[in-house]
Write a protein that holds these residues in place. Sequence first.
Motif, PDB file in Angstrom:
ATOM      1  N   VAL A 153       0.844  -1.156   0.043  1.00 35.42           N
ATOM      2  CA  VAL A 153      -0.061  -0.134  -0.064  1.00 35.42           C
ATOM      3  C   VAL A 153       1.013   1.198   0.121  1.00 35.42           C
ATOM      4  CG1 VAL A 153      -1.807   1.392   1.374  1.00 35.42           C
ATOM      5  CG2 VAL A 153      -2.030  -1.173   1.066  1.00 35.42           C
ATOM      6  N   VAL A 154       1.966   1.090   0.903  1.00 35.65           N
ATOM      7  CA  VAL A 154       2.844   2.289   0.943  1.00 35.65           C
ATOM      8  C   VAL A 154       3.357   2.634  -0.237  1.00 35.65           C
ATOM      9  CG1 VAL A 154       4.846   3.464   2.142  1.00 35.65           C
ATOM     10  CG2 VAL A 154       3.016   2.448   3.387  1.00 35.65           C
ATOM     11  N   ALA A 155       3.789   1.467  -1.069  1.00 32.28           N
ATOM     12  CA  ALA A 155       4.663   1.811  -2.395  1.00 32.28           C
ATOM     13  C   ALA A 155       3.546   2.446  -3.378  1.00 32.28           C
ATOM     14  CB  ALA A 155       5.170   0.273  -2.859  1.00 32.28           C
ATOM     15  N   GLY A 156       2.413   2.397  -3.218  1.00 32.90           N
ATOM     16  CA  GLY A 156       1.206   2.542  -4.011  1.00 32.90           C
ATOM     17  C   GLY A 156       0.764   1.800  -5.065  1.00 32.90           C
ATOM     18  N   HIS A 157       0.995   0.438  -4.752  1.00 33.80           N
ATOM     19  CA  HIS A 157       0.588  -0.582  -5.403  1.00 33.80           C
ATOM     20  C   HIS A 157      -1.010  -0.898  -5.464  1.00 33.80           C
ATOM     21  CE1 HIS A 157       4.804  -2.499  -5.271  1.00 33.80           C
ATOM     22  NE2 HIS A 157       4.740  -1.322  -6.296  1.00 33.80           N
ATOM     23  N   ALA A 158      -1.393  -1.149  -6.499  1.00 30.14           N
ATOM     24  CA  ALA A 158      -3.123  -1.593  -6.352  1.00 30.14           C
ATOM     25  C   ALA A 158      -3.203  -3.076  -5.724  1.00 30.14           C
ATOM     26  CB  ALA A 158      -3.702  -1.648  -7.847  1.00 30.14           C
ATOM     27  N   ASN A 159      -4.505  -3.165  -5.436  1.00 29.33           N
ATOM     28  CA  ASN A 159      -4.843  -4.670  -4.471  1.00 29.33           C
ATOM     29  C   ASN A 159      -4.333  -5.914  -5.472  1.00 29.33           C
ATOM     30  OD1 ASN A 159      -5.755  -3.140  -2.318  1.00 29.33           O
ATOM     31  ND2 ASN A 159      -7.618  -3.946  -2.428  1.00 29.33           N
ATOM     32  N   LYS A 160      -4.533  -5.521  -6.748  1.00 30.30           N
ATOM     33  CA  LYS A 160      -4.397  -6.848  -7.810  1.00 30.30           C
ATOM     34  C   LYS A 160      -2.697  -7.072  -7.797  1.00 30.30           C
ATOM     35  CE  LYS A 160      -8.187  -6.498 -10.739  1.00 30.30           C
ATOM     36  NZ  LYS A 160      -8.925  -6.196 -12.100  1.00 30.30           N
ATOM     37  N   THR A 161      -1.951  -6.029  -7.725  1.00 27.84           N
ATOM     38  CA  THR A 161      -0.548  -6.257  -7.827  1.00 27.84           C
ATOM     39  C   THR A 161       0.248  -6.798  -6.519  1.00 27.84           C
ATOM     40  OG1 THR A 161      -0.454  -4.078  -9.169  1.00 27.84           O
ATOM     41  CG2 THR A 161       1.439  -4.609  -8.207  1.00 27.84           C
ATOM     42  N   ILE A 162      -0.763  -6.153  -5.401  1.00 30.26           N
ATOM     43  CA  ILE A 162      -0.011  -6.918  -4.186  1.00 30.26           C
ATOM     44  C   ILE A 162      -0.541  -8.175  -4.239  1.00 30.26           C
ATOM     45  CG2 ILE A 162      -0.442  -6.661  -1.811  1.00 30.26           C
ATOM     46  CD1 ILE A 162      -1.223  -3.615  -2.024  1.00 30.26           C
ATOM     47  N   ALA A 163      -1.752  -8.618  -4.680  1.00 33.75           N
ATOM     48  CA  ALA A 163      -1.953 -10.089  -4.717  1.00 33.75           C
ATOM     49  C   ALA A 163      -1.183 -10.831  -5.460  1.00 33.75           C
ATOM     50  CB  ALA A 163      -3.480 -10.087  -5.171  1.00 33.75           C
ATOM     51  N   TYR A 164      -0.866 -10.351  -6.548  1.00 35.08           N
ATOM     52  CA  TYR A 164       0.117 -11.193  -7.621  1.00 35.08           C
ATOM     53  C   TYR A 164       1.361 -11.400  -6.842  1.00 35.08           C
ATOM     54  CZ  TYR A 164       3.053 -12.153 -11.496  1.00 35.08           C
ATOM     55  OH  TYR A 164       4.114 -12.784 -12.631  1.00 35.08           O
ATOM     56  N   ASP A 165       2.032 -10.261  -6.101  1.00 35.57           N
ATOM     57  CA  ASP A 165       3.316 -10.217  -5.402  1.00 35.57           C
ATOM     58  C   ASP A 165       3.450 -10.971  -4.415  1.00 35.57           C
ATOM     59  OD1 ASP A 165       4.383  -8.348  -7.329  1.00 35.57           O
ATOM     60  OD2 ASP A 165       4.106  -6.555  -5.896  1.00 35.57           O
ATOM     61  N   LEU A 166       2.324 -11.486  -3.387  1.00 40.69           N
ATOM     62  CA  LEU A 166       2.195 -12.079  -2.672  1.00 40.69           C
ATOM     63  C   LEU A 166       1.661 -13.589  -2.749  1.00 40.69           C
ATOM     64  CD1 LEU A 166       1.116  -9.627   0.232  1.00 40.69           C
ATOM     65  CD2 LEU A 166       3.619 -10.284  -0.511  1.00 40.69           C
ATOM     66  N   ASN A 167       1.167 -13.718  -4.108  1.00 43.96           N
ATOM     67  CA  ASN A 167       0.591 -14.916  -4.465  1.00 43.96           C
ATOM     68  C   ASN A 167      -0.781 -15.220  -3.482  1.00 43.96           C
ATOM     69  OD1 ASN A 167       0.492 -17.149  -6.217  1.00 43.96           O
ATOM     70  ND2 ASN A 167       1.612 -18.418  -4.968  1.00 43.96           N
ATOM     71  N   ILE A 168      -1.340 -14.249  -3.440  1.00 41.31           N
ATOM     72  CA  ILE A 168      -2.825 -14.300  -2.764  1.00 41.31           C
ATOM     73  C   ILE A 168      -3.883 -13.812  -3.606  1.00 41.31           C
ATOM     74  CG2 ILE A 168      -1.623 -14.697  -0.548  1.00 41.31           C
ATOM     75  CD1 ILE A 168      -2.586 -12.065   0.111  1.00 41.31           C
ATOM     76  N   SER A 169      -5.179 -14.003  -3.237  1.00 41.40           N
ATOM     77  CA  SER A 169      -6.255 -13.597  -4.163  1.00 41.40           C
ATOM     78  C   SER A 169      -6.462 -11.815  -3.722  1.00 41.40           C
ATOM     79  CB  SER A 169      -7.553 -14.108  -3.970  1.00 41.40           C
ATOM     80  OG  SER A 169      -8.049 -13.771  -2.619  1.00 41.40           O
ATOM     81  N   PRO A 170      -6.807 -11.493  -4.611  1.00 44.57           N
ATOM     82  CA  PRO A 170      -7.094  -9.656  -4.425  1.00 44.57           C
ATOM     83  C   PRO A 170      -8.193  -9.617  -3.316  1.00 44.57           C
ATOM     84  CG  PRO A 170      -7.089 -10.121  -6.818  1.00 44.57           C
ATOM     85  CD  PRO A 170      -7.036 -11.366  -6.126  1.00 44.57           C
ATOM     86  N   ARG A 171      -9.053 -10.487  -3.225  1.00 39.44           N
ATOM     87  CA  ARG A 171     -10.180 -10.458  -2.197  1.00 39.44           C
ATOM     88  C   ARG A 171      -9.375 -10.734  -0.581  1.00 39.44           C
ATOM     89  NH1 ARG A 171     -13.437  -8.258   0.816  1.00 39.44           N
ATOM     90  NH2 ARG A 171     -14.662  -9.527   2.208  1.00 39.44           N
TER      91      ARG A 171
END
Length: 204
Positions: A153-171
Amino acid sequence: MADYTVHIVDDEEAVRKSLAFLLSMNGFAVRMHNSATDFLAFAPSISNGCLVTDLRMPDMSGVELLRALQAAHAMLPAIVITGHGDVPMAVEAMRAGALDFIEKPFEDQVLIDAIERAATQIEETHSASDDTAAIQARIRDLTDREQQVLAGVVAGHANKTIAYDLNISPRTVEVHRANVMAKMHAKSLPELVRMALAVKFSPA
């Protein structure tokens, strides 16, 4: 109303006049500037003011303006107005010293409240909500995954990007993000980012 001036920087005349009318009607002293370059030349002479600037402008972005103000030692409490989808840039603006960012379209009261918060910064170096020790304690209470989501979030990433980076779902990211907001006692995304930047947060 306190003795300070709200400086509006926007390249669109209609937007400048609309914001100036709104703020004037609510008792604020207002001065308009039609470009970031013009404001930058004027800024060193400001002794008591705050800044409301658009993020995307043709001559210089809001982020570039804030960095230039810092370089000129002419920084003042700043609020950045951003279009939908500009949140990563808005986070970058906060890294460059912005106090708040507001996404379009917004309610009039949201801007008025942000300016009143900025006004307290004119008088105080830091608000009580930025108590470093308290923020650090709240961060320590976050799980490792929540800290990873906060970092995104602090890096300004969208939920979808964070989900992809962490290998979890956007939900799942949404759930973690809501938990982070609650545990950090953050009422808004800008407040959460501001807390993290205040303590130079980096995930464990």
